[in-house]
Write a protein that holds these residues in place. Sequence first.
Motif, PDB file in Angstrom:
ATOM      1  N   GLY A  68       0.737  -1.297  -0.114  1.00 30.14           N
ATOM      2  CA  GLY A  68      -0.101  -0.077   0.056  1.00 30.14           C
ATOM      3  C   GLY A  68       0.837   1.246   0.003  1.00 30.14           C
ATOM      4  N   ILE A  69       0.120   2.513   0.580  1.00 28.31           N
ATOM      5  CA  ILE A  69       1.019   3.673   0.545  1.00 28.31           C
ATOM      6  C   ILE A  69       0.790   4.271   1.966  1.00 28.31           C
ATOM      7  CG2 ILE A  69       0.712   5.965  -0.275  1.00 28.31           C
ATOM      8  CD1 ILE A  69      -0.615   4.956  -2.920  1.00 28.31           C
ATOM      9  N   GLY A  70       2.274   4.479   2.264  1.00 26.60           N
ATOM     10  CA  GLY A  70       2.312   5.047   3.553  1.00 26.60           C
ATOM     11  C   GLY A  70       2.613   6.304   3.378  1.00 26.60           C
ATOM     12  N   PHE A  71       2.012   7.592   4.050  1.00 27.67           N
ATOM     13  CA  PHE A  71       2.370   8.889   3.996  1.00 27.67           C
ATOM     14  C   PHE A  71       2.388   9.704   5.262  1.00 27.67           C
ATOM     15  CE2 PHE A  71      -2.276   8.559   3.081  1.00 27.67           C
ATOM     16  CZ  PHE A  71      -2.585   9.636   3.683  1.00 27.67           C
ATOM     17  N   PHE A  72       3.104  10.785   5.260  1.00 24.67           N
ATOM     18  CA  PHE A  72       3.217  11.633   6.267  1.00 24.67           C
ATOM     19  C   PHE A  72       2.664  13.022   5.636  1.00 24.67           C
ATOM     20  CE2 PHE A  72       6.853   9.254   7.956  1.00 24.67           C
ATOM     21  CZ  PHE A  72       6.357   9.229   9.192  1.00 24.67           C
ATOM     22  N   HIS A  73       1.880  13.811   6.291  1.00 27.20           N
ATOM     23  CA  HIS A  73       1.601  15.370   5.957  1.00 27.20           C
ATOM     24  C   HIS A  73       2.818  16.130   5.963  1.00 27.20           C
ATOM     25  CE1 HIS A  73      -2.976  14.751   7.382  1.00 27.20           C
ATOM     26  NE2 HIS A  73      -2.441  13.937   6.268  1.00 27.20           N
ATOM     27  N   LEU A  74       2.905  16.730   5.002  1.00 31.91           N
ATOM     28  CA  LEU A  74       3.923  17.995   5.123  1.00 31.91           C
ATOM     29  C   LEU A  74       3.107  19.482   5.002  1.00 31.91           C
ATOM     30  CD1 LEU A  74       6.230  17.075   2.167  1.00 31.91           C
ATOM     31  CD2 LEU A  74       6.661  16.631   4.547  1.00 31.91           C
ATOM     32  N   ILE A  75       3.473  20.277   6.257  1.00 33.12           N
ATOM     33  CA  ILE A  75       2.775  21.485   6.356  1.00 33.12           C
ATOM     34  C   ILE A  75       3.584  22.464   6.650  1.00 33.12           C
ATOM     35  CG2 ILE A  75       0.939  20.137   7.830  1.00 33.12           C
ATOM     36  CD1 ILE A  75       2.541  20.991  10.502  1.00 33.12           C
ATOM     37  N   GLN A  76       3.271  23.727   6.565  1.00 34.46           N
ATOM     38  CA  GLN A  76       4.024  24.938   6.749  1.00 34.46           C
ATOM     39  C   GLN A  76       3.771  25.615   8.016  1.00 34.46           C
ATOM     40  OE1 GLN A  76       4.744  26.957   2.945  1.00 34.46           O
ATOM     41  NE2 GLN A  76       3.621  28.579   3.781  1.00 34.46           N
ATOM     42  N   THR A 109      -0.086   7.875   8.079  1.00 31.10           N
ATOM     43  CA  THR A 109      -1.182   7.047   7.604  1.00 31.10           C
ATOM     44  C   THR A 109      -0.687   6.107   6.895  1.00 31.10           C
ATOM     45  OG1 THR A 109      -2.750   9.138   7.875  1.00 31.10           O
ATOM     46  CG2 THR A 109      -3.505   7.191   6.582  1.00 31.10           C
ATOM     47  N   PHE A 110      -1.348   4.867   6.820  1.00 26.66           N
ATOM     48  CA  PHE A 110      -1.089   3.817   5.779  1.00 26.66           C
ATOM     49  C   PHE A 110      -2.341   3.250   5.275  1.00 26.66           C
ATOM     50  CE2 PHE A 110      -0.220  -0.379   4.237  1.00 26.66           C
ATOM     51  CZ  PHE A 110       1.121  -0.162   3.559  1.00 26.66           C
ATOM     52  N   LEU A 111      -2.425   3.416   4.013  1.00 24.10           N
ATOM     53  CA  LEU A 111      -3.604   2.975   3.216  1.00 24.10           C
ATOM     54  C   LEU A 111      -3.140   1.620   2.449  1.00 24.10           C
ATOM     55  CD1 LEU A 111      -4.488   6.311   1.031  1.00 24.10           C
ATOM     56  CD2 LEU A 111      -5.971   5.055   2.979  1.00 24.10           C
ATOM     57  N   LYS A 112      -3.929   0.610   2.788  1.00 23.08           N
ATOM     58  CA  LYS A 112      -3.436  -0.878   2.316  1.00 23.08           C
ATOM     59  C   LYS A 112      -4.137  -0.672   0.998  1.00 23.08           C
ATOM     60  CE  LYS A 112      -4.264  -2.954   6.698  1.00 23.08           C
ATOM     61  NZ  LYS A 112      -4.916  -4.050   7.398  1.00 23.08           N
ATOM     62  N   ASN A 113      -3.554  -1.556   0.199  1.00 23.31           N
ATOM     63  CA  ASN A 113      -4.075  -1.703  -1.291  1.00 23.31           C
ATOM     64  C   ASN A 113      -5.483  -1.831  -1.362  1.00 23.31           C
ATOM     65  OD1 ASN A 113      -1.476  -1.248  -2.523  1.00 23.31           O
ATOM     66  ND2 ASN A 113      -0.965  -3.228  -2.447  1.00 23.31           N
ATOM     67  N   GLU A 114      -6.150  -2.628  -0.597  1.00 26.34           N
ATOM     68  CA  GLU A 114      -7.393  -2.928  -0.565  1.00 26.34           C
ATOM     69  C   GLU A 114      -8.294  -1.780  -0.202  1.00 26.34           C
ATOM     70  OE1 GLU A 114      -5.755  -5.104   3.015  1.00 26.34           O
ATOM     71  OE2 GLU A 114      -5.408  -5.222   0.886  1.00 26.34           O
ATOM     72  N   ASP A 115      -7.744  -0.789   0.382  1.00 27.72           N
ATOM     73  CA  ASP A 115      -8.493   0.284   0.859  1.00 27.72           C
ATOM     74  C   ASP A 115      -8.652   1.499  -0.249  1.00 27.72           C
ATOM     75  OD1 ASP A 115      -9.269  -0.924   3.177  1.00 27.72           O
ATOM     76  OD2 ASP A 115      -7.491  -0.282   4.145  1.00 27.72           O
ATOM     77  N   ILE A 116      -7.763   1.148  -1.324  1.00 27.60           N
ATOM     78  CA  ILE A 116      -7.571   2.157  -2.488  1.00 27.60           C
ATOM     79  C   ILE A 116      -8.303   2.019  -3.582  1.00 27.60           C
ATOM     80  CG2 ILE A 116      -5.752   3.079  -4.153  1.00 27.60           C
ATOM     81  CD1 ILE A 116      -3.448   2.518  -1.992  1.00 27.60           C
ATOM     82  N   LYS A 117      -9.074   2.927  -3.964  1.00 24.00           N
ATOM     83  CA  LYS A 117     -10.111   2.644  -5.026  1.00 24.00           C
ATOM     84  C   LYS A 117      -9.423   2.664  -6.164  1.00 24.00           C
ATOM     85  CE  LYS A 117     -14.728   4.173  -6.650  1.00 24.00           C
ATOM     86  NZ  LYS A 117     -15.810   5.024  -6.602  1.00 24.00           N
ATOM     87  N   SER A 118      -8.831   3.702  -6.314  1.00 23.57           N
ATOM     88  CA  SER A 118      -8.054   4.170  -7.539  1.00 23.57           C
ATOM     89  C   SER A 118      -6.958   5.132  -7.668  1.00 23.57           C
ATOM     90  CB  SER A 118      -8.842   4.466  -8.827  1.00 23.57           C
ATOM     91  OG  SER A 118      -9.539   5.710  -8.461  1.00 23.57           O
ATOM     92  N   THR A 138     -10.072   6.800  -2.400  1.00 23.36           N
ATOM     93  CA  THR A 138     -10.027   5.904  -1.302  1.00 23.36           C
ATOM     94  C   THR A 138     -11.488   5.167  -1.214  1.00 23.36           C
ATOM     95  OG1 THR A 138     -10.508   6.898   0.531  1.00 23.36           O
ATOM     96  CG2 THR A 138      -8.114   6.461   0.068  1.00 23.36           C
ATOM     97  N   LYS A 139     -11.535   3.989  -0.828  1.00 29.34           N
ATOM     98  CA  LYS A 139     -13.055   3.124  -0.523  1.00 29.34           C
ATOM     99  C   LYS A 139     -13.796   3.877   0.461  1.00 29.34           C
ATOM    100  CE  LYS A 139     -11.836  -1.085  -2.968  1.00 29.34           C
ATOM    101  NZ  LYS A 139     -11.441  -2.263  -2.678  1.00 29.34           N
ATOM    102  N   ASP A 140     -13.275   4.797   1.465  1.00 29.67           N
ATOM    103  CA  ASP A 140     -13.901   5.353   2.243  1.00 29.67           C
ATOM    104  C   ASP A 140     -14.450   7.072   1.830  1.00 29.67           C
ATOM    105  OD1 ASP A 140     -11.532   6.871   2.481  1.00 29.67           O
ATOM    106  OD2 ASP A 140     -11.374   6.844   4.796  1.00 29.67           O
TER     107      ASP A 140
END
Length: 148
Positions: free
Chosen positions: A58-66, A86-95, A115-117
């Motif tokens: 899946g995709i893990g990400f951090f927010h970048l802020i100013q 946050t980590f989005l599992k492949n099965e939680d990603i719609k496209s 995402t599917k949500d």
Amino acid sequence: MEEFNTLEKVRELFEGVSCVGRENNYIVLMKDNRKYSGMVAGMEYPYLALLINQTEDGIGFFHLIQPKLSLKILLENLVVNKESFTFLKNEDIKSISVKKMSPFDSKRKSIVIKTKDKKTHYLYAKIEDDTLPYHNENFAKFIEKYSK
């Protein structure tokens, strides 16, 4: 930007939250503010960019802020919000789609992650960014995988 300007620093950030796979693809995607409006969008998408590690799971990400208020958003002024991982599992990603930013802009790509949500992340990135040496090769892989 000092926290994520080298591949070593980015690896350390993601290792710190156990987001390491057999395949790791580190990129930075900026928020496309043309697609968001209102206070609700600011609360639901409280970042200016995302520092991403795409793994086979899946995709893990951090927010970048100013941290300082500024009218102009510059990559070099952004910092990592270490509490935002946050980590989005492949099965939680719609496209995920990657397209031209516009017919007249060959230096940037538009990225849409749904995402599917029912969340949609509207993002963009430079195809080549001299300030982030790891981004260029990794973003080329991302484009290849998700371009239509």
